[in-house]
Design an enzyme around this catalytic site. Structure first.
Site, PDB file in Angstrom:
ATOM      1  N   SER A   1       0.801  -1.222   0.000  1.00 11.77           N
ATOM      2  CA  SER A   1       0.000   0.000   0.000  1.00 11.77           C
ATOM      3  C   SER A   1       0.835   1.273   0.000  1.00 11.77           C
ATOM      4  O   SER A   1       0.343   2.331  -0.409  1.00 11.77           O
ATOM      5  CB  SER A   1      -0.919   0.003   1.229  1.00 11.77           C
ATOM      6  OG  SER A   1      -0.169  -0.167   2.426  1.00 11.77           O
TER       7      SER A   1
ATOM      8  N   ASP B   1      -2.817   7.940   8.397  1.00  7.51           N
ATOM      9  CA  ASP B   1      -3.529   7.015   9.278  1.00  7.51           C
ATOM     10  C   ASP B   1      -2.506   6.311  10.159  1.00  7.51           C
ATOM     11  O   ASP B   1      -1.444   6.867  10.440  1.00  7.51           O
ATOM     12  CB  ASP B   1      -4.388   6.030   8.474  1.00  7.51           C
ATOM     13  CG  ASP B   1      -3.588   5.273   7.421  1.00  7.51           C
ATOM     14  OD1 ASP B   1      -2.362   5.095   7.606  1.00  7.51           O
ATOM     15  OD2 ASP B   1      -4.170   4.851   6.405  1.00  7.51           O
TER      16      ASP B   1
ATOM     17  N   HIS C   1       0.320   4.878   7.142  1.00  3.97           N
ATOM     18  CA  HIS C   1       0.583   5.403   5.798  1.00  3.97           C
ATOM     19  C   HIS C   1       0.894   6.900   5.836  1.00  3.97           C
ATOM     20  O   HIS C   1       0.228   7.655   6.542  1.00  3.97           O
ATOM     21  CB  HIS C   1      -0.618   5.159   4.887  1.00  3.97           C
ATOM     22  CG  HIS C   1      -0.931   3.713   4.706  1.00  3.97           C
ATOM     23  ND1 HIS C   1      -2.012   3.105   5.306  1.00  3.97           N
ATOM     24  CD2 HIS C   1      -0.291   2.748   4.008  1.00  3.97           C
ATOM     25  CE1 HIS C   1      -2.034   1.820   4.976  1.00  3.97           C
ATOM     26  NE2 HIS C   1      -0.994   1.573   4.187  1.00  3.97           N
TER      27      HIS C   1
END
Length: 628
Positions: A37, A296, A299
């Site tokens: 991600s 978050d 990330h």
């Protein structure tokens, strides 16, 4: 004024989606990304913008997700938005739109990253299952593009999904990520940029928890294993020391435009699985993701993504500037040769007499950008003194010493490189009937006393400093035939020439141990040229002489100059990247005027010009010679 990083990134992407202008170097054919991600360009559908896709970073004021670091880096290298897009997007697949080169998928573990290279790329969305799958990048015996730049992240999900619970587990995960780099190399890849895993203990997910210390130690074990395995791969592996970079940002947030007085590792922007920052969070007093490091629990925000992209670009671009250092020295050698050739236009002294010379000059040096070298503008000045002695009617010998100071500004952030050259030349001249010849041998010391490599890092520029030394050697010769009689008011001589020059720049380390500091190996650049030209002059009145020279030269040593380096913080992982390519052919010309002020005393002014495809060198000088 530098634009905010989010705006700067979006403007770069929009501009390069419309046109791939060669405004900056880009020696790689494309950028191909694998990972999780942290690099996902939008594989999963985004209900608000299906073609953009979901990315694991903050949304901007327009509702779109900010770009992740490989998208920012790729845009700066000149690649289109399609190239930088996701590889296995289910929406793009259904719409039969072209897939991109970003194979990173949110949630991927290190084993899945390897599978996306060698087996199958799968986009799963629980509880819906598989949204799309397609053969991996090297599946079915495909070969890697050897001219592409590969970008690899991973490891965090091995921790978050409970696969790493001991140092042995961490080492195994690090080895699995290195296996992806190994697979790429075996498939033909040569240039692979690899993230070191961020310190997961210093993320909102673990910061301040009882597990923080243990997670930090396991992150270190992961990176030790990763670097050890990467060091055994026969490719140019470019490590990014992400843990060190983020630690520097937290230690001095104002330098990077981040919030001062806020808990940057314990709070986030979105509030997803972490404590939302009360001031700059999405529901805070003044929401602003560019002030925070994390969107978050794990990330980065656009600020963090921009820092990482700038960091990667600073490493790739370093050889584009540093391989110009030998060219600065070659410019000094050429200026010395030009000064000599102009001085040789002064009348010879009588047999048994000496002639002294003193000259002062200035130079301008202009490098246009190449696909593996930065543009640069140089300025310099010099002082030359020397003497010659006439042995016979046919022979004259001499010695000249020159001191040259140069300054070169290169790259988009105007890196500043300075060189002091101290050169000495012995020469001999011959003339008999209409034949003439000259030869010169030059040697000297190079003092690069103030090297400032400057590059963008977030909202500001960063400068890494260093200094080094070097040496320069050159030999040149010409043979010509005068078409006019020796007593004629005009002279015209075709000639042939040969030149050899070798410059060595010692390796050096940039000061300090910041994440961006680099250590460079020695550079050596040799030039072998052969040429042909015309030399002419005409006398006007008493003691006034106008002279000119034009020549065309071919360079035989025109291979690209690559540079080997490593991060100061990762000393055991060297890599070699592309740099300046010397010109293959060169045209040069000079124009001068000399005036006899008194018997044996001559004043001379000169202009010199050299031009190749990407190089322009100009110089002007004023000289005085005296026979005694």
């Amino acid at each position: 004024m530098r634009k905010p990083p989010y705006l700067r990134s979006l403007l770069g992407l929009l501009t390069l989606a419309c046109s791939q202008a060669m405004a900056a170097p880009s020696p790689y054919s494309t950028l191909i990304v694998f990972g999780d991600s942290l690099s996902d360009a939008g594989q999963f559908p985004d209900p608000q913008n299906l073609l953009d896709g979901t990315r694991f970073t903050n949304r901007g004021a327009d509702g779109r997700y900010a770009p992740v670091s490989p998208m920012i880096l790729g845009a700066r290298l000149g690649y289109s938005s399609t190239e930088l897009g996701p590889s296995t997007s289910p929406v793009r697949g259904r719409l039969q739109l072209p897939d991109g080169n970003n194979w990173a998928v949110g949630g991927y573990r290190t084993d899945q990253i390897l599978e996306s290279i060698t087996d199958t790329s799968v986009v799963d969305l629980p509880p819906f299952g598989t949204l799309r799958d397609r053969p991996g990048y090297l599946a079915n015996g495909l070969q890697a593009d050897p001219n592409a730049l590969y970008y690899l992240t991973g490891g965090g999900n091995d921790f978050l999904q409970g696969l790493v619970n001991s140092p042995a587990d961490a080492a195994a995960a690090g080895a699995r990520l290195a296996a992806s780099a190994q697979a790429l190399q075996q498939g033909g890849a040569r240039y692979i940029m690899v993230w070191m895993l961020p310190d997961l203990g210093l993320t909102p997910s673990f910061s301040g928890t009882p597990n923080q210390g243990a997670i930090s130690q396991l992150s270190q074990a992961f990176n030790q294993s990763l670097l050890s395995q990467l060091g055994q791969i026969d490719a140019q592996i470019i490590p990014l020391n992400i843990p060190a970079l983020l630690n520097e940002a937290v230690a001095d947030p104002a330098q990077y435009g981040l919030a001062v007085g806020q808990n940057l590792i314990g709070t986030c922007y979105s509030g997803d699985d972490c404590v939302e920052n009360p001031v700059y969070g999405i529901g805070g007093a003044t929401p602003d993701p560019t002030k925070l490091l994390f969107n978050d629990a794990v990330h980065p925000t656009i600020a963090g993504q921009q820092l990482i992209a700038d960091y990667g670009y600073s490493i790739l671009s370093a050889p584009w500037e540093l391989t110009l250092l030998p060219e600065m020295a070659h410019a000094s050698l050429r200026a010395q040769q030009d000064e000599l050739r102009n001085q040789w236009q002064s009348p010879w002294q009588q047999v048994g007499e000496w002639q002294a010379i003193v000259a002062a000059g200035a130079q301008d040096l202009d490098f246009d950008s190449q696909n593996s070298a930065a543009s640069g503008d140089g300025r310099g000045y010099n002082l030359t003194i020397g003497t010659s002695y006439r042995l016979t009617e046919a022979w004259r010998v001499g010695l000249v010493a020159g001191a040259y100071r140069q300054k070169l500004e290169a790259g988009p952030s105007d890196s500043d490189y300075r060189l002091d050259s101290y050169l000495a030349t012995v020469f001999a001249q011959f003339q008999y009937s209409r034949w003439w010849a000259d030869a010169a041998l030059t040697g000297g010391h190079l003092d690069y006393d103030d090297l400032k490599r400057t590059f963008a890092l977030g909202i500001n520029d960063r400068t890494e400093r260093g200094d080094t030394d070097g040496e320069a050697w050159a030999a040149s010769g010409r043979l010509g035939f005068n078409l006019a009689a020796s007593g004629s008011a005009w002279q015209l001589s075709p000639f042939i020439s040969a030149d050899y020059a070798r410059v060595k720049v010692d390796g050096y380390a940039e000061e300090g141990d910041r994440s961006t500091a680099l250590v460079f190996d020695e550079q050596e650049r040799t030039s072998r040229r052969a040429g042909a030209g015309l030399l002419g002059s005409v006398m006007f009145g008493q003691g006034t002489k106008l002279y000119a020279e034009a020549a065309y030269e071919h360079e035989f040593e025109d291979d690209r100059q690559d540079l080997t380096m490593h991060l100061a913080t990762v000393p055991d992982n060297d890599f070699t990247l592309a740099g300046y390519t010397p010109h293959g052919n060169l045209t040069r010309a000079s124009l001068g005027l000399s005036q006899a002020l008194a018997p044996g005393l001559t004043l001379r002014g000169n202009y010199n010009w050299r031009k190749s495809d990407e190089l322009t060198q100009q110089g002007a000088s004023l000289a005085l010679s005296l026979d005694f």
